[in-house]
Motif scaffolding. Structure first.
Motif, PDB file in Angstrom:
ATOM      1  N   ALA A 208       0.849  -1.188   0.000  1.00 21.46           N
ATOM      2  CA  ALA A 208       0.000   0.000   0.000  1.00 21.46           C
ATOM      3  C   ALA A 208       0.889   1.244   0.000  1.00 21.46           C
ATOM      4  N   TYR A 209       0.616   2.149  -0.916  1.00 18.91           N
ATOM      5  CA  TYR A 209       1.448   3.345  -1.088  1.00 18.91           C
ATOM      6  C   TYR A 209       0.552   4.539  -1.389  1.00 18.91           C
ATOM      7  N   PRO A 210       0.862   5.749  -0.920  1.00 18.24           N
ATOM      8  CA  PRO A 210       2.062   6.096  -0.156  1.00 18.24           C
ATOM      9  C   PRO A 210       2.038   5.556   1.261  1.00 18.24           C
ATOM     10  N   PHE A 211       3.232   5.381   1.826  1.00 19.19           N
ATOM     11  CA  PHE A 211       3.337   4.898   3.188  1.00 19.19           C
ATOM     12  C   PHE A 211       2.833   5.977   4.141  1.00 19.19           C
ATOM     13  N   GLU A 212       2.461   5.576   5.343  1.00 19.39           N
ATOM     14  CA  GLU A 212       1.980   6.561   6.309  1.00 19.39           C
ATOM     15  C   GLU A 212       3.039   7.627   6.520  1.00 19.39           C
ATOM     16  N   GLN A 213       2.574   8.861   6.703  1.00 19.59           N
ATOM     17  CA  GLN A 213       3.496   9.982   6.805  1.00 19.59           C
ATOM     18  C   GLN A 213       4.270   9.928   8.115  1.00 19.59           C
TER      19      GLN A 213
ATOM     20  N   PRO B 184      12.211  15.842   2.035  1.00 17.57           N
ATOM     21  CA  PRO B 184      11.364  15.024   1.147  1.00 17.57           C
ATOM     22  C   PRO B 184      10.131  15.811   0.737  1.00 17.57           C
ATOM     23  N   LEU B 185      10.309  16.710  -0.238  1.00 19.19           N
ATOM     24  CA  LEU B 185       9.239  17.648  -0.553  1.00 19.19           C
ATOM     25  C   LEU B 185       7.996  16.963  -1.131  1.00 19.19           C
ATOM     26  N   PRO B 186       8.127  16.135  -2.190  1.00 19.45           N
ATOM     27  CA  PRO B 186       6.920  15.421  -2.639  1.00 19.45           C
ATOM     28  C   PRO B 186       6.472  14.434  -1.568  1.00 19.45           C
ATOM     29  N   ASN B 187       5.170  14.389  -1.322  1.00 20.20           N
ATOM     30  CA  ASN B 187       4.635  13.534  -0.274  1.00 20.20           C
ATOM     31  C   ASN B 187       3.870  12.367  -0.894  1.00 20.20           C
TER      32      ASN B 187
END
Length: 400
Positions: A12-17, A282-285
């Motif tokens: 599952a992506y994106p991973f939790e912040q 890590p600017l893009p989230n």
């Protein structure tokens, strides 16, 4: 902690912040294994690139096509997909032609001529902030108006439209935007762009938007559809990333006063510090523009079949220990720094030099004019944005 399976069951992506500007620990594990597949909230499954060497290979190989994403069920974080037609959805001759219409404005020589103007804007903003008194929101009073004013002047966008552009971008960057809201604000921005076209036809200038109108009306180098698609990319790329990078950089320096002091003692190292901040943040989230393979390609220990999408996570690649010593440490005087924050290859960020100038000037002016700058609240009271495409703070309270 999320564990990586040896099987190709998509993750599952994106991973939790993670907390603040840290990367999720699973990235380090992924770099040790064959290329992994991920499942985005919407769209088809994709291959996730986390190693530096793999990322650089994909970004420079024409067999990984951005144009091929058009019309497909692209992996994405929200129901609606971004429409194509601009620099981020073309390859080859079309990309070269479109890039050529704006490249002159972004050459190193052209941008260097703007450095004094950027400094003038930055210093004026700080003067106003100081006159208003402490505490103040450095994001709202400095980072935001600096970034939007610089790109606005370059494009020829009147300041009256800045707040409207900011709200449009907040909608466009949200992971939770509904399809109805997305299309509504796209229509509003299209109408805004159409008004700019008519204005520049009647009152042409030396700005980039006037050049785009001439490229369509007089030179026939771009279509109106392409002009309309180029505008939001130039505004968003020239504003959102720079605004958040300035705020995030200032946070990292002020949260550890020894870092700010290091630059106060050695201001000549600001350009090197800017490169390290670009690498580290890590600017893009959890999002990337997908590229599709045009043939079977061996990559990262697996065969990526023709027609498969791949997502390049440059933030993960920028923390690869195979390239960077102590990759999870912010080393402001890092000597060698071949980060991929501006991409690589034919899609290398056309505004990279502009971003560097703004970031360098922003830090230089803060160091020169506000050596006593510090966080205005305890660090654990800062509010971080969530469920948005770009990492950043809601506000950055400072005092001096």
């Amino acid at each position: 902690m999320l564990r990586v399976s040896h099987q190709q069951e998509p993750l599952a992506y994106p991973f939790e912040q993670p907390e603040k500007l840290e990367l999720h620990p699973v990235y380090a594990e992924l770099r040790q294994r064959p290329l992994a597949r991920v499942r985005m909230p919407y769209g088809e499954d994709a291959w996730l690139i986390t190693r530096y060497a793999d990322a650089k290979a994909v970004l420079s190989d024409h067999r990984f096509s951005m144009a091929a994403a058009l019309g497909g069920d692209r992996p994405r974080v929200r129901p609606v997909a971004v429409s194509g037609g601009g620099l981020l959805s073309t390859d080859g001759p079309d990309h070269t032609r479109l890039r050529g219409t704006v490249a002159k404005a972004f050459t190193a020589r052209s941008i260097e001529r703007l450095r004094d103007r950027v400094r003038e804007i930055a210093r004026d903003l700080l003067d106003r902030m100081v006159r208003s008194g402490a505490p103040a929101d450095l994001g709202d009073r400095f980072a935001f108006p600096l970034a939007i004013t610089v790109i606005g002047e370059l494009l020829g966008v009147d300041q009256d439209g800045h707040l409207g552009v900011r709200h449009w971008l907040d909608v466009m960057m949200s992971h939770t935007v509904t399809a109805d809201d997305f299309h509504l604000w796209n229509k509003k921005f299209a109408a805004y762009t159409a008004d700019l076209v008519e204005l520049r036809r009647q009152e042409p200038g030396d700005d980039l938007f006037s050049a785009l109108v001439r490229a369509h009306d007089e030179e026939g180098r771009i279509t109106m559809e392409e002009l309309m698609a180029l505008t939001p990319v130039l505004i968003s790329a020239g504003f959102v990333t720079t605004f958040n990078q300035i705020s995030n950089s200032c946070y990292l320096l002020l949260a550890r006063p020894d870092r700010f002091s290091l630059l106060l003692d050695r201001p000549e190292t600001v350009p090197r510090a800017v490169e390290e901040l670009l690498r580290y943040v890590p600017l893009p989230n959890g999002f990337a523009f997908p590229r599709y393979t045009t043939e079977d390609i061996e990559l990262g220990g697996v065969v990526v079949r023709a027609g498969d999408p791949v997502l390049v996570d440059t933030a993960a690649a920028n923390r690869d220990p195979a390239v960077f010593d102590d990759p999870d440490e912010l080393v402001l005087d890092r000597a060698t720094n071949p980060h991929l924050s501006f991409g690589h290859g034919s899609h290398y960020c056309i505004g990279a030099h502009l971003a560097r100038v703004e970031l360098q000037v922003a830090l230089e002016v803060l160091l020169e004019d506000m050596p006593g700058l510090k966080l205005g609240v305890p660090e654990d009271e800062l509010r971080w944005k969530t469920r948005t495409m770009v990492n950043g703070l809601h506000e950055l309270p400072v005092t001096w």
